[in-house]
Design an enzyme around this catalytic site. Structure first.
Site, PDB file in Angstrom:
ATOM      1  N   LYS A  45      28.465 -87.397 -13.076  1.00 53.33           N
ATOM      2  CA  LYS A  45      28.454 -87.187 -11.622  1.00 53.33           C
ATOM      3  C   LYS A  45      29.620 -87.873 -10.911  1.00 53.33           C
ATOM      4  O   LYS A  45      30.122 -87.354  -9.912  1.00 53.33           O
ATOM      5  CB  LYS A  45      27.122 -87.679 -11.028  1.00 53.33           C
ATOM      6  CG  LYS A  45      25.968 -86.763 -11.371  1.00 53.33           C
ATOM      7  CD  LYS A  45      24.680 -87.188 -10.690  1.00 53.33           C
ATOM      8  CE  LYS A  45      23.556 -86.267 -11.122  1.00 53.33           C
ATOM      9  NZ  LYS A  45      22.292 -86.534 -10.452  1.00 53.33           N
ATOM     10  N   ASP A  49      21.935 -84.149  -4.091  1.00 51.68           N
ATOM     11  CA  ASP A  49      20.923 -85.145  -4.473  1.00 51.68           C
ATOM     12  C   ASP A  49      20.393 -85.886  -3.249  1.00 51.68           C
ATOM     13  O   ASP A  49      19.203 -86.156  -3.154  1.00 51.68           O
ATOM     14  CB  ASP A  49      21.521 -86.182  -5.437  1.00 51.68           C
ATOM     15  CG  ASP A  49      21.638 -85.657  -6.857  1.00 51.68           C
ATOM     16  OD1 ASP A  49      20.861 -84.758  -7.224  1.00 51.68           O
ATOM     17  OD2 ASP A  49      22.510 -86.154  -7.600  1.00 51.68           O
TER      18      ASP A  49
END
Ligand code: ATR
Length: 271
Positions: A66, A102
């Site tokens: 990420k 997220d």
């Protein structure tokens, strides 16, 4: 032509994202496919190049990429820049645009329950990539104070500084000896519970005034969730964040509302 999507990471074989997105394609009759693509650690650059070659339409990014993925983006959204990590990439005319769903995916189940964040005290357990997006979310929603607890105290300190840099009041504490009575929200963003371990913090003082949110979705009922439920806390499950980030990614790629119920059904069926 069939549009291809993927989730990249290592390991990736247990990812539920292909099932969620493929079910959505079927429900909406979209000519698309979504695959899990394992890029071995240390080979992200080559992996990304091959995704460019096959003209991938978009992909999700998970552990451990990420943060590292940020350097291969042609452009990134404000959330993505703020968090310093991406979980969703869209290929727009050959340019890889990074997003981070997220943070809002995490917040979505809290908002759906009409639970206010503004002015409340928050305890975040963990200091990894997921905890970072969560801290950014609480800072955005103007939590009163964000306390970070982590096994490695230096990482807790760094994440607390990140929260302060975003304008939130913040401090850090050791994972042991936490007094939960001070917080409204208790968030587990550690990996403790994935293997059915006992809760990372004592649960006897958790009560009906607490909102306990465990981002682990497998198992669905971690020890922290089971004990907190017994003590009448408000519970938010990890699968809800998973669904939240997936529906937001879907909307970025397909520019249409995601079939939430279909996606939820396939997800819960997968447990
Ligand atoms: P993610 O991207 O999902 O956040 P991560 O970056 O690997 O994953 O973060 C995992 C988190 O779980 C970290 O906060 C880690 O603590 P450390 O920073 O001390 O490593 C925490 N964690 C993992 N195993 C743990 C354990 N056995 N006890 C307590 N915390 C643990």
């Amino acid at each position: 032509m069939t549009r291809t999507f993927a989730v990249i990471g290592d390991p990736i074989e247990h990812s539920l994202s292909p099932s969620i997105h493929n079910a959505a394609f079927k429900a909406l009759n979209l000519d698309c496919t979504y695959i899990a693509y394992r890029i071995p650690r240390g080979e992200l650059k080559e992996g990304i190049e091959s995704l460019r070659q096959i003209k991938i339409s978009g992909f999700n990014v998970t552990i451990p990429y990420k943060i590292e993925m940020m350097q291969y983006l042609d452009e990134s959204s404000p959330e993505c820049k703020m968090i310093g990590a991406t979980n969703t990439v869209s290929n727009e005319n050959g340019r890889f645009i990074g997003y981070n769903t997220d943070m809002d995916g995490f917040l979505e189940p809290i908002k759906k329950r009409n639970i206010g964040i503004s002015g409340e005290d928050v305890l975040v357990l963990g200091s990894g990539g997921a905890a970072r997006a969560i801290v950014a979310g609480f800072a955005k929603e103007k939590a009163k104070k964000i306390t970070v607890a982590n096994r490695t105290i230096q990482k807790a300190q760094e994440l607390s500084k990140f929260a302060s840099d975003l304008g939130a009041e913040s401090d850090h504490v050791a994972l042991s000896g936490i007094d939960v009575s001070k917080y409204k929200f208790i968030i587990n963003a550690t990996s403790v519970g994935l293997k059915n371990e006992p809760s990372p913090i004592p649960t006897d003082m958790i009560n009906s005034s607490h909102v306990v949110y465990d981002i682990i979705y497998m198992p669905m009922n971690t020890d922290l969730i089971t004990q907190s439920k017994k003590n009448s806390a408000t519970i938010i499950y990890g699968y809800e964040m998973l669904l939240g980030q997936a529906t937001l990614a879907f909307q970025i790629w397909h520019k249409t509302p995601a079939p939430y119920d279909t996606m939820k059904k396939v997800l819960l069926g997968g447990f």
